[in-house]
Design a protein around this motif. Structure first.
Motif, PDB file in Angstrom:
ATOM      1  N   ASN A 472       0.825  -1.204   0.000  1.00 46.45           N
ATOM      2  CA  ASN A 472       0.000   0.000   0.000  1.00 46.45           C
ATOM      3  C   ASN A 472       0.867   1.265   0.000  1.00 46.45           C
ATOM      4  OD1 ASN A 472      -2.333  -1.481   0.011  1.00 46.45           O
ATOM      5  ND2 ASN A 472      -2.534  -1.497   2.251  1.00 46.45           N
ATOM      6  N   LEU A 473       1.971   1.248   0.775  1.00 47.87           N
ATOM      7  CA  LEU A 473       2.881   2.398   0.789  1.00 47.87           C
ATOM      8  C   LEU A 473       3.527   2.619  -0.568  1.00 47.87           C
ATOM      9  CD1 LEU A 473       4.642   2.008   4.262  1.00 47.87           C
ATOM     10  CD2 LEU A 473       3.172   3.894   3.528  1.00 47.87           C
ATOM     11  N   GLU A 474       3.880   1.521  -1.217  1.00 50.84           N
ATOM     12  CA  GLU A 474       4.488   1.632  -2.555  1.00 50.84           C
ATOM     13  C   GLU A 474       3.509   2.238  -3.548  1.00 50.84           C
ATOM     14  OE1 GLU A 474       6.703  -1.266  -5.836  1.00 50.84           O
ATOM     15  OE2 GLU A 474       6.045  -2.071  -3.907  1.00 50.84           O
ATOM     16  N   LYS A 475       2.260   1.816  -3.460  1.00 52.24           N
ATOM     17  CA  LYS A 475       1.242   2.379  -4.349  1.00 52.24           C
ATOM     18  C   LYS A 475       1.029   3.858  -4.065  1.00 52.24           C
ATOM     19  CE  LYS A 475      -1.437  -1.850  -5.169  1.00 52.24           C
ATOM     20  NZ  LYS A 475      -2.735  -2.529  -4.952  1.00 52.24           N
ATOM     21  N   LEU A 476       1.013   4.210  -2.752  1.00 53.64           N
ATOM     22  CA  LEU A 476       0.819   5.617  -2.358  1.00 53.64           C
ATOM     23  C   LEU A 476       1.939   6.503  -2.901  1.00 53.64           C
ATOM     24  CD1 LEU A 476      -0.659   7.787  -0.724  1.00 53.64           C
ATOM     25  CD2 LEU A 476       0.681   7.066   1.267  1.00 53.64           C
ATOM     26  N   LEU A 477       3.171   6.074  -2.722  1.00 53.92           N
ATOM     27  CA  LEU A 477       4.309   6.865  -3.201  1.00 53.92           C
ATOM     28  C   LEU A 477       4.307   6.969  -4.717  1.00 53.92           C
ATOM     29  CD1 LEU A 477       7.091   5.486  -0.810  1.00 53.92           C
ATOM     30  CD2 LEU A 477       5.996   7.738  -0.734  1.00 53.92           C
ATOM     31  N   ASP A 478       3.901   5.914  -5.378  1.00 58.54           N
ATOM     32  CA  ASP A 478       3.833   5.943  -6.849  1.00 58.54           C
ATOM     33  C   ASP A 478       2.808   6.963  -7.320  1.00 58.54           C
ATOM     34  OD1 ASP A 478       4.546   4.925  -9.444  1.00 58.54           O
ATOM     35  OD2 ASP A 478       2.581   3.930  -9.474  1.00 58.54           O
ATOM     36  N   ARG A 479       1.676   7.017  -6.629  1.00 59.69           N
ATOM     37  CA  ARG A 479       0.650   7.988  -7.019  1.00 59.69           C
ATOM     38  C   ARG A 479       1.093   9.424  -6.718  1.00 59.69           C
ATOM     39  NH1 ARG A 479      -4.923   4.931  -5.040  1.00 59.69           N
ATOM     40  NH2 ARG A 479      -4.807   3.220  -6.582  1.00 59.69           N
ATOM     41  N   VAL A 480       1.794   9.617  -5.578  1.00 62.87           N
ATOM     42  CA  VAL A 480       2.316  10.960  -5.255  1.00 62.87           C
ATOM     43  C   VAL A 480       3.297  11.423  -6.327  1.00 62.87           C
ATOM     44  CG1 VAL A 480       3.752  12.242  -3.629  1.00 62.87           C
ATOM     45  CG2 VAL A 480       1.924  10.759  -2.769  1.00 62.87           C
ATOM     46  N   GLU A 481       4.172  10.495  -6.756  1.00 61.93           N
ATOM     47  CA  GLU A 481       5.155  10.854  -7.782  1.00 61.93           C
ATOM     48  C   GLU A 481       4.472  11.221  -9.093  1.00 61.93           C
ATOM     49  OE1 GLU A 481       9.113   8.885  -9.916  1.00 61.93           O
ATOM     50  OE2 GLU A 481       7.982   7.758  -8.415  1.00 61.93           O
ATOM     51  N   LYS A 482       3.448  10.463  -9.461  1.00 64.89           N
ATOM     52  CA  LYS A 482       2.715  10.775 -10.702  1.00 64.89           C
ATOM     53  C   LYS A 482       1.997  12.112 -10.592  1.00 64.89           C
ATOM     54  CE  LYS A 482       1.889   6.111 -12.472  1.00 64.89           C
ATOM     55  NZ  LYS A 482       0.879   5.083 -12.792  1.00 64.89           N
ATOM     56  N   SER A 483       1.457  12.406  -9.399  1.00 63.79           N
ATOM     57  CA  SER A 483       0.756  13.692  -9.201  1.00 63.79           C
ATOM     58  C   SER A 483       1.739  14.857  -9.320  1.00 63.79           C
ATOM     59  CB  SER A 483       0.082  13.727  -7.827  1.00 63.79           C
ATOM     60  OG  SER A 483      -0.854  12.685  -7.725  1.00 63.79           O
ATOM     61  N   CYS A 484       2.925  14.723  -8.713  1.00 64.10           N
ATOM     62  CA  CYS A 484       3.952  15.778  -8.809  1.00 64.10           C
ATOM     63  C   CYS A 484       4.373  16.004 -10.252  1.00 64.10           C
ATOM     64  CB  CYS A 484       5.170  15.415  -7.966  1.00 64.10           C
ATOM     65  SG  CYS A 484       4.826  15.433  -6.191  1.00 64.10           S
ATOM     66  N   HIS A 485       4.505  14.927 -10.973  1.00 66.15           N
ATOM     67  CA  HIS A 485       4.899  15.041 -12.384  1.00 66.15           C
ATOM     68  C   HIS A 485       3.828  15.766 -13.185  1.00 66.15           C
ATOM     69  CE1 HIS A 485       6.719  13.968 -16.203  1.00 66.15           C
ATOM     70  NE2 HIS A 485       5.521  13.475 -16.611  1.00 66.15           N
ATOM     71  N   GLN A 486       2.557  15.467 -12.936  1.00 61.08           N
ATOM     72  CA  GLN A 486       1.482  16.148 -13.656  1.00 61.08           C
ATOM     73  C   GLN A 486       1.427  17.642 -13.292  1.00 61.08           C
ATOM     74  OE1 GLN A 486      -0.540  15.040 -16.003  1.00 61.08           O
ATOM     75  NE2 GLN A 486       0.312  12.953 -15.977  1.00 61.08           N
ATOM     76  N   ILE A 487       1.646  17.958 -11.991  1.00 64.25           N
ATOM     77  CA  ILE A 487       1.643  19.376 -11.554  1.00 64.25           C
ATOM     78  C   ILE A 487       2.773  20.129 -12.230  1.00 64.25           C
ATOM     79  CG2 ILE A 487       2.022  20.895  -9.554  1.00 64.25           C
ATOM     80  CD1 ILE A 487       0.589  18.708  -7.866  1.00 64.25           C
ATOM     81  N   HIS A 488       3.979  19.518 -12.249  1.00 64.09           N
ATOM     82  CA  HIS A 488       5.134  20.165 -12.892  1.00 64.09           C
ATOM     83  C   HIS A 488       4.881  20.376 -14.382  1.00 64.09           C
ATOM     84  CE1 HIS A 488       9.274  21.382 -13.336  1.00 64.09           C
ATOM     85  NE2 HIS A 488       9.472  20.439 -14.287  1.00 64.09           N
ATOM     86  N   LYS A 489       4.239  19.412 -15.002  1.00 58.53           N
ATOM     87  CA  LYS A 489       3.944  19.517 -16.438  1.00 58.53           C
ATOM     88  C   LYS A 489       2.973  20.664 -16.717  1.00 58.53           C
ATOM     89  CE  LYS A 489       1.965  16.792 -20.227  1.00 58.53           C
ATOM     90  NZ  LYS A 489       1.352  15.486 -20.596  1.00 58.53           N
ATOM     91  N   GLU A 490       1.917  20.782 -15.908  1.00 56.66           N
ATOM     92  CA  GLU A 490       0.936  21.854 -16.081  1.00 56.66           C
ATOM     93  C   GLU A 490       1.570  23.225 -15.838  1.00 56.66           C
ATOM     94  OE1 GLU A 490      -2.189  21.802 -17.076  1.00 56.66           O
ATOM     95  OE2 GLU A 490      -2.202  19.634 -17.374  1.00 56.66           O
ATOM     96  N   THR A 491       2.481  23.287 -14.857  1.00 57.62           N
ATOM     97  CA  THR A 491       3.172  24.559 -14.566  1.00 57.62           C
ATOM     98  C   THR A 491       4.015  24.991 -15.748  1.00 57.62           C
ATOM     99  OG1 THR A 491       3.242  23.932 -12.231  1.00 57.62           O
ATOM    100  CG2 THR A 491       4.696  25.716 -12.942  1.00 57.62           C
ATOM    101  N   MET A 492       4.759  24.085 -16.339  1.00 60.92           N
ATOM    102  CA  MET A 492       5.613  24.411 -17.497  1.00 60.92           C
ATOM    103  C   MET A 492       4.781  24.876 -18.677  1.00 60.92           C
ATOM    104  SD  MET A 492       8.745  23.953 -16.555  1.00 60.92           S
ATOM    105  CE  MET A 492       9.643  23.782 -18.093  1.00 60.92           C
TER     106      MET A 492
END
Length: 500
Positions: A472-492
C-alpha cells in the motif's frame, strides 16, 4: 457277403481287386469302410445283418487306429532320439490328426498327455501339438468334451514358457464357458490366475483385451476393489499410440511379437470398452468428475467424433456430469474446455447450462430445474442410461454450492438471514451447506452465530499484514510521484503560454 466286401484282406495282405487295404490303412484317407460295405450289399440283405456288418467294420477300424497310433509313436521316438525337430513335430501332429478324424476324443486327450511326458520331448513338438489341438476345441461335439480337452491342454502347457500365450488363450476359452454356465466367480478366478502383462511375445491389443475381460468379470461379481487394481495395469496412453507408423523389424535375438487373433478388437474399440468399464466402476462410488472425464475420452475417439448420432448423447453426458461434479480446479478446467468445443452449439440447452455454471451469478434452482427437468429424465433413454438415483439431489447440492461461492466473491460479511434468502433456503439449511463447504475446504468462512453474521475474510498473519502495508505504501508513493509530475507539467505549459 464277406467275399463281396473284401473282408478277406488281413493286416499283412493287399486286396488286388479293389485295393481296399491301401485306402483303409492310409492315415490321411477319408475312405469309409462302412459306406463301402453298404454300397455293395445286395438289396435282399436285411437291415439287422447290415448293422452287424457295420459294427464289425467299426471294431476293425478301431483296432486299426490303435495300430496306426502305435506305428506313429515308434516313428516319433526315432525322430526324437535323433534330434529331428521337423520329423518329431510331424509325427506328433499326425497322431492328433488321426484321433480327431476318428472322433476319438478320449484317445486324443490321452495321446496329448503321453506325447508331452515322453523323455526329452522337444519344445517345438509340444508347441505344435498344443497349437493343433487348440484348433479342435470349437469342433467338439458337446461342452463336456470341450472342457475336458481344454483342461488337458492346460495341464500340458502349465509352467512352460514356450506355450504361455496358448495357455492364456485356453484359460480365456474355459472362463467363457464357465461364465455361460453361470459360474461367474469361477470364471473370474480363472482369468486372474494369468498375468498377461508379463508375456513379452503377446500382441499389445490381445494383452489389453485380456485385462479388460479380467476387469469386466470382477465388476460383474461386484468385486470393485480387485477390478480397480486390475484396471491400473492398463495405461490410458497405450490407446493413443499411432498405429499408422511402420513397425520396426525386430533385431536378431529379440522376441518376435505374435499377431493378435482376428476376434481381438482394434485399439479405438478397446479404448471405448476400457472407459465404459471405468464408468461402471466410478458410478458405484458416485465419482461424477471421473465419470465426466471418461465420457470426454470416449467423445474424443475419432470414429465417434465423425458420427453425430454417437457423439451427441456422449457430449450430453459430459455436460451433465460436469454439472454434478463438486467445484474444484479440475472441474473448472473441464468446464472451460468443454465450452470451447464447437459441437456444443448443436445442443444449445447444455451450452446455456455450462455458461450459467461458469458465470459468477446466483442461479435460481426452481427455474433451472423447470427448464431442464425433461432433459434430465430423458437421459435414461439415451446412451449410458440414467444419471443415477441421487443425481437430482446432487445437482441441487451443486447449485447451492455454486451460489455460496458467488456470494463469497461479492460479500466480505453477510447475515445468515440474507444468505438464506439468496440461496432460497431456510437459515438452518444455509448454515449446514456453508459448514459442509468449509469442512471440505472448498471455502474459507467463519460464522458468528450469536450475531448471525458470516465472514468470508481470510485471517491474515503478521507477515501478510506487513506485506500488505508495504504494498500500500508503494502504491501511495507511486501515485504521489505521478501527481507531482502532472503538476510540474501543467506549470511548465502555463509558463510557456504566458511568455508567448
Amino acid at each position: 457277403i464277406l467275399h463281396l466286401t473284401c473282408t478277406r484282406v488281413s493286416s499283412d495282405e493287399i486286396c488286388t481287386d479293389c485295393d481296399l487295404e491301401s485306402q483303409f490303412r492310409s492315415p490321411n484317407s477319408s475312405f469309409s469302410l462302412a459306406s463301402h460295405i453298404s454300397s455293395q450289399i445286395p438289396p435282399q440283405i436285411s437291415a439287422i445283418h447290415l448293422s452287424q456288418i457295420i459294427a464289425a467294420s467299426n471294431m476293425e477300424r478301431q483296432e486299426t487306429l490303435e495300430e496306426q497310433i502305435e506305428a506313429l509313436l515308434n516313428v516319433e521316438k526315432q525322430m526324437r532320439l535323433a534330434g529331428d525337430v521337423a520329423g518329431t513335430r510331424k509325427a506328433a501332429c499326425d497322431i492328433l490328426q488321426l484321433c480327431f478324424e476318428a472322433k476319438a476324443w478320449k484317445t486324443l486327450n490321452d495321446q496329448i498327455v503321453l506325447l508331452s511326458k515322453r523323455r526329452g520331448q522337444l519344445k517345438q513338438a509340444q508347441t505344435a501339438m498344443v497349437q493343433q489341438a487348440m484348433q479342435y476345441i470349437d469342433q467338439t461335439p458337446d461342452v463336456d468334451t470341450r472342457v475336458e480337452l481344454i483342461k488337458t491342454l492346460n495341464s500340458v502347457s502349465a509352467g512352460k514358457i514356450y506355450v504361455e500365450i496358448e495357455r492364456a488363450r485356453l484359460v480365456k476359452k474355459l472362463a467363457k464357458i464357465k461364465e455361460e454356465q453361470g459360474q461367474l466367480a469361477e470364471a473370474a478366478d480363472l482369468m486372474q490366475e494369468v498375468a498377461v502383462e508379463t508375456l513379452g511375445t503377446m500382441a499389445k491389443t490381445e494383452k489389453v483385451h485380456f485385462i479388460l475381460e479380467q476387469v469386466r468379470l470382477c465388476l460383474d461379481r461386484q468385486d470393485y476393489v480387485r477390478g480397480q487394481i486390475l484396471s491400473k495395469k492398463i495405461s490410458p496412453r497405450v490407446f493413443d499410440v499411432d498405429t499408422s507408423k511402420e513397425k520396426k523389424k525386430p533385431k536378431e535375438g529379440d522376441n518376435v511379437v505374435e499377431e493378435a487373433p482376428a476376434d481381438i478388437p482394434s485399439l479405438p474399440e478397446l479404448k471405448r470398452i476400457y472407459y465404459e468399464l471405468m464408468i461402471r466402476y466410478y458410478s458405484h462410488h458416485n465419482d461424477y468428475l471421473e465419470i465426466s472425464r471418461c465420457y470426454k475420452s470416449i467423445y474424443e475417439i475419432p470414429n465417434i467424433r465423425e458420427n453425430q448420432e454417437l457423439w451427441i448423447p456422449i457430449l450430453r453426458k459430459v455436460c451433465w456430469y460436469l454439472a454434478l461434479s463438486p467445484h474444484g480446479p479440475m472441474q473448472t478446467s473441464l468446464l472451460n474446455s468443454t465450452l470451447e468445443d464447437k459441437n456444443l452449439s448443436e445442443i444449445p440447452k447444455f451450452k446455456s447450462l455450462l455458461k450459467q455454471l461458469v458465470t459468477m451469478e446466483v442461479i435460481q434452482w426452481t427455474a433451472l430445474w423447470d427448464a431442464y427437468k425433461d432433459e434430465f429424465k430423458n437421459e435414461k433413454n439415451l446412451l449410458g442410461g440414467a444419471l443415477g438415483d441421487r443425481a437430482a439431489e446432487d445437482l441441487k447440492q451443486r447449485i447451492i454450492e455454486h451460489n455460496i461461492l458467488v456470494v463469497s466473491k461479492y460479500y466480505a460479511r453477510i447475515t445468515l438471514k440474507r444468505l438464506a434468502d439468496l440461496l432460497c433456503l431456510s437459515i438452518q439449511e444455509a448454515e449446514k451447506h456453508l459448514a459442509d463447504m468449509v469442512v471440505s475446504k472448498a471455502l474459507v468462512a467463519k460464522i458468528d452465530r450469536p450475531q448471525g453474521i458470516v465472514s468470508f475474510q481470510v485471517a491474515k498473519d503478521s507477515s501478510d499484514i506487513l506485506n500488505s502495508w508495504a504494498v500500500n505504501l508503494e502504491k501511495l508513493l507511486d501515485r504521489v510521484e505521478k501527481s507531482c509530475h502532472q503538476i510540474h507539467k501543467e506549470t511548465m505549459i502555463h509558463k510557456a503560454v504566458l511568455k508567448a
